[in-house]
Each structure stands twice: as C-alpha cells, then as structure tokens.
Motif scaffolding. Structure first.
Motif, PDB file in Angstrom:
ATOM      1  N   THR A   3       0.970  -1.185   0.098  1.00  6.23           N
ATOM      2  CA  THR A   3       0.041  -0.084   0.016  1.00  6.23           C
ATOM      3  C   THR A   3       0.912   1.333   0.077  1.00  6.23           C
ATOM      4  O   THR A   3       1.889   1.244   0.545  1.00  6.23           O
ATOM      5  CB  THR A   3      -0.908   0.150   1.366  1.00  6.23           C
ATOM      6  OG1 THR A   3      -0.047  -0.049   2.347  1.00  6.23           O
ATOM      7  CG2 THR A   3      -1.902  -1.272   1.149  1.00  6.23           C
ATOM      8  N   TRP A 144      -5.612  -3.043   6.128  1.00  2.00           N
ATOM      9  CA  TRP A 144      -5.735  -3.120   4.731  1.00  2.00           C
ATOM     10  C   TRP A 144      -4.230  -3.513   4.375  1.00  2.00           C
ATOM     11  O   TRP A 144      -4.191  -4.673   3.168  1.00  2.00           O
ATOM     12  CB  TRP A 144      -6.090  -1.837   4.112  1.00  2.00           C
ATOM     13  CG  TRP A 144      -5.961  -1.637   2.826  1.00  2.00           C
ATOM     14  CD1 TRP A 144      -6.011  -2.641   1.573  1.00  2.00           C
ATOM     15  CD2 TRP A 144      -5.782  -0.400   1.890  1.00  2.00           C
ATOM     16  NE1 TRP A 144      -6.201  -1.963   0.383  1.00  2.00           N
ATOM     17  CE2 TRP A 144      -5.952  -0.707   0.571  1.00  2.00           C
ATOM     18  CE3 TRP A 144      -5.889   0.801   2.506  1.00  2.00           C
ATOM     19  CZ2 TRP A 144      -5.596   0.269  -0.283  1.00  2.00           C
ATOM     20  CZ3 TRP A 144      -5.370   2.097   1.256  1.00  2.00           C
ATOM     21  CH2 TRP A 144      -5.730   1.551   0.149  1.00  2.00           C
ATOM     22  N   VAL A 148      -3.119  -6.730   1.793  1.00  2.00           N
ATOM     23  CA  VAL A 148      -2.370  -6.865   0.440  1.00  2.00           C
ATOM     24  C   VAL A 148      -1.023  -7.537   0.656  1.00  2.00           C
ATOM     25  O   VAL A 148      -0.778  -8.160  -0.326  1.00  2.00           O
ATOM     26  CB  VAL A 148      -2.030  -5.290   0.206  1.00  2.00           C
ATOM     27  CG1 VAL A 148      -1.267  -5.319  -0.957  1.00  2.00           C
ATOM     28  CG2 VAL A 148      -3.495  -4.727   0.033  1.00  2.00           C
ATOM     29  N   ASP A 156     -10.072 -11.106  -0.686  1.00  2.00           N
ATOM     30  CA  ASP A 156     -10.030  -9.851  -1.256  1.00  2.00           C
ATOM     31  C   ASP A 156      -9.672  -8.798  -0.441  1.00  2.00           C
ATOM     32  O   ASP A 156     -10.314  -8.783   0.631  1.00  2.00           O
ATOM     33  CB  ASP A 156     -11.530 -10.066  -1.755  1.00  2.00           C
ATOM     34  CG  ASP A 156     -11.679  -8.851  -2.787  1.00  2.00           C
ATOM     35  OD1 ASP A 156     -10.640  -7.875  -2.926  1.00  2.00           O
ATOM     36  OD2 ASP A 156     -12.902  -8.710  -3.161  1.00  2.00           O
ATOM     37  N   PRO A 157      -8.792  -7.765  -0.876  1.00  4.25           N
ATOM     38  CA  PRO A 157      -8.413  -6.663  -0.083  1.00  4.25           C
ATOM     39  C   PRO A 157      -9.455  -5.477  -0.161  1.00  4.25           C
ATOM     40  O   PRO A 157      -9.562  -4.568   0.603  1.00  4.25           O
ATOM     41  CB  PRO A 157      -7.172  -6.056  -0.669  1.00  4.25           C
ATOM     42  CG  PRO A 157      -7.155  -6.507  -1.980  1.00  4.25           C
ATOM     43  CD  PRO A 157      -7.961  -8.063  -1.958  1.00  4.25           C
ATOM     44  N   THR A 158     -10.443  -5.771  -1.145  1.00  2.00           N
ATOM     45  CA  THR A 158     -11.603  -4.704  -1.473  1.00  2.00           C
ATOM     46  C   THR A 158     -12.295  -4.212   0.133  1.00  2.00           C
ATOM     47  O   THR A 158     -12.539  -3.232   0.291  1.00  2.00           O
ATOM     48  CB  THR A 158     -12.562  -5.256  -2.256  1.00  2.00           C
ATOM     49  OG1 THR A 158     -12.099  -5.303  -3.534  1.00  2.00           O
ATOM     50  CG2 THR A 158     -13.634  -3.895  -2.348  1.00  2.00           C
ATOM     51  N   HIS A 159     -12.664  -5.283   0.923  1.00  2.00           N
ATOM     52  CA  HIS A 159     -13.542  -5.009   2.010  1.00  2.00           C
ATOM     53  C   HIS A 159     -12.340  -4.163   3.023  1.00  2.00           C
ATOM     54  O   HIS A 159     -12.834  -3.248   3.580  1.00  2.00           O
ATOM     55  CB  HIS A 159     -13.741  -6.393   2.946  1.00  2.00           C
ATOM     56  CG  HIS A 159     -14.444  -5.842   4.118  1.00  2.00           C
ATOM     57  ND1 HIS A 159     -15.395  -5.554   4.211  1.00  2.00           N
ATOM     58  CD2 HIS A 159     -13.881  -6.261   5.274  1.00  2.00           C
ATOM     59  CE1 HIS A 159     -15.804  -5.498   5.494  1.00  2.00           C
ATOM     60  NE2 HIS A 159     -14.948  -5.975   6.258  1.00  2.00           N
ATOM     61  N   SER A 160     -11.105  -4.528   3.263  1.00  2.00           N
ATOM     62  CA  SER A 160     -10.266  -3.453   4.164  1.00  2.00           C
ATOM     63  C   SER A 160      -9.879  -2.271   3.522  1.00  2.00           C
ATOM     64  O   SER A 160      -9.961  -1.346   4.190  1.00  2.00           O
ATOM     65  CB  SER A 160      -8.886  -4.620   4.303  1.00  2.00           C
ATOM     66  OG  SER A 160      -9.070  -5.952   4.776  1.00  2.00           O
ATOM     67  N   ARG A 161      -9.981  -1.988   2.271  1.00  2.00           N
ATOM     68  CA  ARG A 161      -9.652  -0.731   1.496  1.00  2.00           C
ATOM     69  C   ARG A 161     -10.902   0.025   1.993  1.00  2.00           C
ATOM     70  O   ARG A 161     -11.007   1.179   2.171  1.00  2.00           O
ATOM     71  CB  ARG A 161      -9.595  -0.972   0.094  1.00  2.00           C
ATOM     72  CG  ARG A 161      -9.178   0.262  -0.649  1.00  2.00           C
ATOM     73  CD  ARG A 161      -8.743   0.128  -1.977  1.00  2.00           C
ATOM     74  NE  ARG A 161      -9.736  -0.435  -2.785  1.00  2.00           N
ATOM     75  CZ  ARG A 161      -9.665  -1.707  -3.164  1.00  2.00           C
ATOM     76  NH1 ARG A 161      -8.477  -2.425  -3.133  1.00  2.00           N
ATOM     77  NH2 ARG A 161     -10.622  -2.270  -4.014  1.00  2.00           N
ATOM     78  N   ARG A 162     -12.109  -0.615   1.421  1.00  2.00           N
ATOM     79  CA  ARG A 162     -13.355   0.095   1.832  1.00  2.00           C
ATOM     80  C   ARG A 162     -13.428   0.389   3.313  1.00  2.00           C
ATOM     81  O   ARG A 162     -13.837   1.632   3.599  1.00  2.00           O
ATOM     82  CB  ARG A 162     -14.733  -0.686   1.557  1.00  2.00           C
ATOM     83  CG  ARG A 162     -14.686  -0.870  -0.148  1.00  2.00           C
ATOM     84  CD  ARG A 162     -15.945  -1.605  -0.357  1.00  2.00           C
ATOM     85  NE  ARG A 162     -16.203  -1.567  -1.607  1.00  2.00           N
ATOM     86  CZ  ARG A 162     -16.965  -2.565  -2.249  1.00  2.00           C
ATOM     87  NH1 ARG A 162     -17.718  -3.272  -1.714  1.00  2.00           N
ATOM     88  NH2 ARG A 162     -17.075  -2.586  -3.656  1.00  2.00           N
TER      89      ARG A 162
END
Length: 512
Positions: A3, A144, A148, A156-162
């Motif tokens: 990140t 997040w 990653v 899926d990192p999407t949840h952590s990013r959100r």
C-alpha cells in the motif's frame, strides 16, 4: 507491504485535523478566546526576533497574521503526515510526536497573560481525540496493508480498503463538523455584535464636519475618515470579543485610591467628544496609516486625578484584554488635551476591531504608546519600572507625534494638463497644530498653500495650492510648519525608533 505510504500520511493528517477540530469546538463551548492554535500564533508573535517583526511590519503590513496562519497550517500538515508515517512501524514514536505537539500548545496556552485553568480543557479534549483517532484509523490502514501483503488469491483486499476509506472519511467528517460547530458554538462575537446594536449612550452625538474643514480639491482623502476605512494596526490574531456587562477596568499602582470601573460606571461620569486624528508610528512618509474621526468617551484627566497618582509616577502601563501592553506618559493623559477612554467612533459604538467596548486615545502621541484597544488595566507607575510590548523591540519610550504632510492630488505617476493645476492633501501635528503648508515644484521656491479651518490642534488640516506647470515631467514636494515654529525636515529617516521624517513628493507629467 504494497500500500502507498501516502495513505499513512493521510491518516496522520486526518488524525491531526480531528484533534484540532475538537479542541476548537470545546474552546467555543467554554467561550475561551485563546484556543490552542490562537495561543500558539500569539506566542510565535511574542518570541519572534525584533528584526523579523520589523521586516513583517514593513513588507507584509496587515497580511502578517495571514502569513503566520499559513505557516502554522503548513507546519502542522507536515508534522501530522510525519506522525502518520511513524505510526506505520513505530506506533509509540507517533504517540510521542503527538505528545510533543501537545506540549508546545500547552506551553503557549499557560504562558499567555490571560491564562486560566479552564483553557487546559480544550487541550486535553484535543489530545484525547488524537489518541483515539490514531488508534482507530491506523488500525484500519494496517489491516488493509496486511491483507495486501498476504497476496492470497482467496483474500480480497476490497473490504479492508473500503473499511479504511470509510474510517478516514468518518474521522475527517467529524473534524470538519467540529470545526463548523466550534465556529458557531457559544460564539461571543455574535453576542458582542448584539450588544453593539442595542447599546445607547444618550450624551453621544452624531458628527458633522466643521464648515470649511474640507478643501475643494477632488481626490483629497476625506477630512472625516469613515470607520470602515480607518486604518487598523494591532498584534492580536483574534480580536477580543468583550460583552459590555463583562468589561471591567482596574486603575491601580502608584495611586492613593485604586479604582474598578464597569462600563456603566464609566459612562455615568459624563461624555466628552472631539475630533481627533490618530496615526501609527509605522506610517511611512506620505503613507495612509492615519485617520481622523469623531470620538466620544470619558476624559482620563478626571479619572486619574480621582485615583491620585503618587509624586514619583510618570507613566501608565496599559494592558489590553489580549495581553498587549503600552507605556503611556502620565502627563499627556492628565493635561488639557482631550485624552479619553473612547466608547464611540463617528457616532456609533466602537467596532470590535477598533477596541469595543472601550479603548484609549491620547492626542499627540503615536498609537504604540497610547492607543490601547480593549483596555482592561491601567497601572500608574514609572517608566524605569516597566517594559511594554513595542518598547522592548527598540521603539522609543515616549512617542510624541512628529509633524507630517502628504500629497493626495496629483497622484504619483498621474498625467495632468499643462497650465494651472490644483494640488491638495493633508498635514498634521496633533496637540500642536499646523500653522502653514508649502509646496515646491521641481525643487523651486516654496509656495504657500491655503488651509482648511479645523476645530482644534488635535486634527489634521487639509491644504490646497494652485501651480503653473509646463509640459513635461515634474516633481512636487510638500512641507508643513507647526504652530510652535517647527519646520518639517527634509531629512529622511526610517520609522524606527520614533517615526519617519522627510518631505513627501510625487512625480507626475503634464501634457498639452
């Protein structure tokens, strides 16, 4: 860890914004004027080297405070970004950075002249908000980053990013909301403005400029300066908002009778009114840091006589609500001039910027030794026992106004028609008066000007002269002669330590 470090920087900035916003909100709720950022800004002002202060006054003028605010904003943004980066690998180092910033703010607050214990509450609230926000938001960005770094197709990192963006947005939103609420919560300025609108002092009259004071020269600055156009010079970052019911003046020190006056006590002693011209010691030759207004207030001579100064007293240390001080010669406050505690300006209550509810005026003295806005304390004393704000920075102890004159018409660089031209401007030497004004074209003989009629020696006087000019480029100079015989010198000196000298001149051209 893939990140971007930018998200850690953003995390630190958002954390810092929340703490500042909460601190500002609590300051508003508690009606604390000197919130931590204001206290820091004023401390920077007070510890700045004399040379830097003079440079800022000369080159920045009234923009000096804006420059300080911008500097503080840039410094804090960089500091909080660095704290966010430290939290990535050394969380306790980040906490240490917040402790250091809190310590700076605490030192600034507790060393202000008006410090009270209540002012520590916004600091504590802001610091707690920093710690909570740092824990929450760095936890989100770290989660997040770990997802990653795992590089697991099943994760899926999407949840952590959100989650991080939602957390950062929520913290940032709270910071913005706290700042907005702090602007309006318990806003003392609004109450003070209501006081101004409702205030009535029966003896105050509306001003009418004396007949003959204005000369018939279009372009000459008005003889009566409108309040909105009157110059403003002070050191405060947030003008004190003092309600009429809360204002109290203490007169003490080397006196026989100490006095404490409320606003009602003051105005009950009778109102005096006068046209008085004020000018700043920082005014350059031909400058605009000068103005003339109709002032209404209570004479200082009577108040100080009632207090009964000791025989060895020769000064009054005046203190403003914001802690600014000036040392004023006692004599001019008690002689026949109309030195006063002013409550109205141009027939209206003083504006907050001009010192509401009460400020001091002493005709014939520069403002840095006499014109104390938001005055709340007068200590009768001796010059050898006191230090005041500007005199500790190299300015003269006593500041009698120097004779000065200015050309308003023609303007510098203006083009006029050859032949007879009319020129005009103003001249002043408060509490002495102007006997005559003379102009010189291209270094030639001095030509007398016609003066307007003024009500007293404490105001400036407008002047008018007619000259014959040929085609080409010209230089016009002006000088004044005081009623004491003092002829304005052409020797140029800087404003430091006791006011500028020299003849004002303008260059213009004449064509057929």
């Amino acid at each position: 860890m893939r990140t971007s470090r930018g998200w850690w920087w953003l995390s630190g900035v958002v954390v810092g914004a929340l703490g500042l916003g909460i601190s500002y909100l609590v300051s508003g709720l508690l009606r604390v004027r000197e919130s931590p950022p204001v206290a820091v800004a004023e401390s920077i002002r007070d510890i700045s080297p004399d040379g830097l202060v003079e440079w800022a006054k000369t080159n920045l003028g009234m923009a000096d405070k804006l420059v300080v605010w911008i500097g503080i904003f840039v410094f804090l943004t960089v500091a909080f970004a660095a704290i966010g980066q430290l939290a990535r690998s050394r969380w306790w180092f980040a906490v240490g950075g917040l402790v250091a910033l809190g310590a700076i703010a605490t030192a600034a607050v507790v060393t202000r002249p008006s410090f009270v214990d209540l002012q520590l509450v916004p600091l504590v609230a802001g610091f707690v908000a920093w710690l909570v926000a740092l824990t929450v938001i760095t936890g989100a960005v770290r989660q997040w980053e770990l997802v990653v770094a795992a590089d697991d197709d099943a994760t899926d990192p999407t949840h952590s990013r959100r989650r991080f963006f939602a957390t950062a947005g929520a913290v940032g939103g709270l910071a913005a909301a706290a700042a907005v609420l702090g602007r309006f919560a318990g806003n003392p300025r609004e109450e003070v403005e209501r006081d101004r609108r409702l205030l009535r002092v029966d003896e105050v009259t509306k001003p009418t400029a004396p007949r003959g004071a204005k000369v018939d020269v279009p372009g000459v600055q008005p003889w009566q300066t409108p309040t909105d156009d009157f110059y403003l010079i002070d050191t405060t970052f947030v003008p004190p908002a003092i309600r009429v019911k809360d204002w109290v003046l203490r007169i003490h020190g080397k006196v026989q009778n100490e006095m404490t006056l409320s606003y009602d006590d003051l105005v009950a002693r009778g109102i005096t009114e006068d046209w008085i011209t004020l000018n700043c010691v920082s005014n350059q030759v031909g400058g605009d840091l000068v103005g003339n207004a109709w002032w209404s207030g209570v004479r200082l001579a009577g108040l100080l006589a009632e207090a009964g100064p000791d025989d060895d007293a020769d000064a009054v240390l005046q203190t403003s609500e914001d802690g600014w001080t000036c040392g004023t010669p006692l004599g001019p406050m008690m002689d026949d001039r109309n030195a006063m505690l002013a409550v109205y300006m141009n027939g209206e209550p003083l504006t907050v910027e001009h010192g509401f509810p009460v400020r001091t005026l002493v005709p014939g003295l520069y403002g840095y030794v006499s014109a104390c806005k938001w005055v709340v304390d007068m200590e009768v004393t001796s010059f050898d026992e006191i230090e005041a704000y500007w005199t500790t920075r190299g300015w003269a102890e006593e500041g009698p106004v120097k004779i000065a004159s200015r050309i308003d018409v023609p303007g510098s660089g203006e083009s006029v028609s050859a032949g007879t031209i009319v020129c005009g401007g103003s001249a002043w030497k408060q509490h002495t008066g102007i006997e005559s004004v003379e102009v010189s074209l291209d270094g030639g003989a001095w030509t007398p000007a016609t003066l307007g009629r003024v009500p007293s020696d404490d105001t400036w006087v407008q002047w008018r002269a007619e000259l014959e000019v040929e085609e080409g480029d010209h230089e016009l100079r002006v000088r004044a002669i005081g009623k004491d015989g003092d002829v304005q010198t052409g020797v140029e000196t800087d404003v430091l330590p006791n006011g500028a000298t020299g003849w004002h001149s303008v260059e213009f051209s004449a064509s057929a």
